[in-house]
Design a protein around this motif. Structure first.
Motif, PDB file in Angstrom:
ATOM      1  N   PRO A  34     -86.130  -4.684 -82.182  1.00  9.67           N
ATOM      2  CA  PRO A  34     -85.308  -3.717 -81.456  1.00  9.67           C
ATOM      3  C   PRO A  34     -83.995  -3.423 -82.165  1.00  9.67           C
ATOM      4  O   PRO A  34     -83.442  -4.294 -82.843  1.00  9.67           O
ATOM      5  CB  PRO A  34     -85.077  -4.400 -80.102  1.00  9.67           C
ATOM      6  CG  PRO A  34     -86.305  -5.244 -79.918  1.00  9.67           C
ATOM      7  CD  PRO A  34     -86.622  -5.764 -81.291  1.00  9.67           C
ATOM      8  N   THR A  35     -83.527  -2.213 -82.001  1.00  9.81           N
ATOM      9  CA  THR A  35     -82.329  -1.593 -82.588  1.00  9.81           C
ATOM     10  C   THR A  35     -82.566  -1.143 -84.026  1.00  9.81           C
ATOM     11  O   THR A  35     -81.746  -0.418 -84.574  1.00  9.81           O
ATOM     12  CB  THR A  35     -81.063  -2.483 -82.543  1.00  9.81           C
ATOM     13  OG1 THR A  35     -81.150  -3.543 -83.495  1.00  9.81           O
ATOM     14  CG2 THR A  35     -80.824  -3.050 -81.156  1.00  9.81           C
ATOM     15  N   GLY A  64     -84.905   1.422 -78.920  1.00 11.82           N
ATOM     16  CA  GLY A  64     -84.036   1.086 -77.795  1.00 11.82           C
ATOM     17  C   GLY A  64     -83.546   2.383 -77.188  1.00 11.82           C
ATOM     18  O   GLY A  64     -82.592   2.978 -77.680  1.00 11.82           O
ATOM     19  N   LEU A  78     -80.513  -2.429 -73.137  1.00 10.35           N
ATOM     20  CA  LEU A  78     -81.362  -1.970 -74.225  1.00 10.35           C
ATOM     21  C   LEU A  78     -82.787  -1.790 -73.689  1.00 10.35           C
ATOM     22  O   LEU A  78     -83.467  -2.757 -73.358  1.00 10.35           O
ATOM     23  CB  LEU A  78     -81.348  -2.992 -75.365  1.00 10.35           C
ATOM     24  CG  LEU A  78     -82.060  -2.599 -76.652  1.00 10.35           C
ATOM     25  CD1 LEU A  78     -81.354  -1.436 -77.331  1.00 10.35           C
ATOM     26  CD2 LEU A  78     -82.138  -3.797 -77.600  1.00 10.35           C
ATOM     27  N   ILE A  80     -86.232  -1.193 -74.511  1.00 12.26           N
ATOM     28  CA  ILE A  80     -87.220  -1.148 -75.587  1.00 12.26           C
ATOM     29  C   ILE A  80     -88.610  -0.832 -75.058  1.00 12.26           C
ATOM     30  O   ILE A  80     -89.475  -0.396 -75.813  1.00 12.26           O
ATOM     31  CB  ILE A  80     -87.240  -2.464 -76.388  1.00 12.26           C
ATOM     32  CG1 ILE A  80     -87.698  -3.629 -75.520  1.00 12.26           C
ATOM     33  CG2 ILE A  80     -85.872  -2.748 -76.991  1.00 12.26           C
ATOM     34  CD1 ILE A  80     -87.950  -4.910 -76.295  1.00 12.26           C
ATOM     35  N   ALA A 157     -88.609   4.269 -77.029  1.00 11.34           N
ATOM     36  CA  ALA A 157     -89.123   3.073 -76.368  1.00 11.34           C
ATOM     37  C   ALA A 157     -90.640   3.154 -76.284  1.00 11.34           C
ATOM     38  O   ALA A 157     -91.224   4.251 -76.317  1.00 11.34           O
ATOM     39  CB  ALA A 157     -88.531   2.935 -74.964  1.00 11.34           C
TER      40      ALA A 157
END
Length: 258
Positions: A34-35, A64, A78, A80, A157
């Protein structure tokens, strides 16, 4: 749930599988977190040759999702993952379900089986990939967030659904798989409303994936080499159907795996 995945196929293979052109060549990615930027496929503005559907485009987004109405992403969770069962009605995902559905190509994903604490057993990571060794396309959603200074960030996502019987022995949620014959319908946000594509959000058949136990190297974002996918000697292929598993998914799609 989906908190880590991999994409290791070359650009030419991606273009063939996704019926898209101009995919930028990039090194194999064995532990996407993630990110980080992820490759996604969106519906373009123009119709493709010989088709009444818009041509497809590849682009990078941050993994995210941040809804456009969020004022400060630092104060927003966040996202995801989004639950397929509730995404149509959730404020965070409703607009994206109607206007910005995407495909997320992958070679497979990682999941963790977490036994109840009272058992004293350790969590076990699994590398989950299609049995045929081919690519898979997961359903996703996209939003573009704009800051006060006018800068924009494209975010995305995964959509998840209840696990099938095979993956359910490891975790209660799994990413939604979109079949190649359904790519066009899923991406067509012009004529296909969310209620008209909900049939695509069901769990994939039980024998689609194979789950390979791997070491805990994948737990660390810094570990990006192929050895994160090496089978763990002596580990079971999957816990038995009677084994209780922990429930760690939620509607918000929070990063709860690590």
């Amino acid at each position: 749930m989906c908190g880590r995945f991999a994409l290791t196929e070359p650009a030419a293979r991606l273009e063939e599988f996704l019926d898209v052109v101009d995919v930028e060549e990039f090194p194999p990615r064995y532990n996407i977190a993630p990110t980080q930027p992820i490759l996604v496929i969106i519906s373009g503005d123009r119709q493709g040759p010989g088709s009444n559907l818009p041509e497809r485009k590849a682009m990078l987004v941050r993994w995210g999702l941040t809804p456009s109405w969020v004022k400060d992403p630092r104060e927003f969770p966040l996202l995801i993952n989004a639950r397929a069962e509730t995404a149509i009605d959730k404020a965070s995902f409703r607009a994206a379900m109607r206007h910005r559905r995407i495909l997320v190509p992958a070679s497979g994903f990682y999941e963790w089986h977490r036994p109840p604490k009272e058992t004293g057993e350790k969590s076990q990571a699994y590398w989950i990939r299609p049995r045929n060794g081919r690519l898979v396309a997961f359903a996703g959603l996209m939003e573009t967030w704009s800051s006060a200074d006018g800068s924009e960030v494209d975010t995305g996502a995964f959509l998840t659904t209840r696990s099938n019987a095979a993956i359910g022995r490891i975790h209660d949620r799994m990413p939604v798989v979109i079949r190649p014959e359904d790519f066009g319908r899923w991406l067509d946000c012009r004529t296909q409303e969310p209620r008209e594509v909900v049939d695509l959000l069901a769990p994939v058949e039980d024998d689609f994936f194979e789950a390979i136990p791997v070491s805990d190297k994948v737990n660390k974002v810094a570990n990006v080499d192929p050895d994160v996918q090496e089978p763990l000697a002596g580990a079971l292929a999957a816990p038995s159907a009677s084994t209780k598993r922990s429930i760690s998914g939620d509607d918000s799609g929070q990063l709860s795996l690590l």
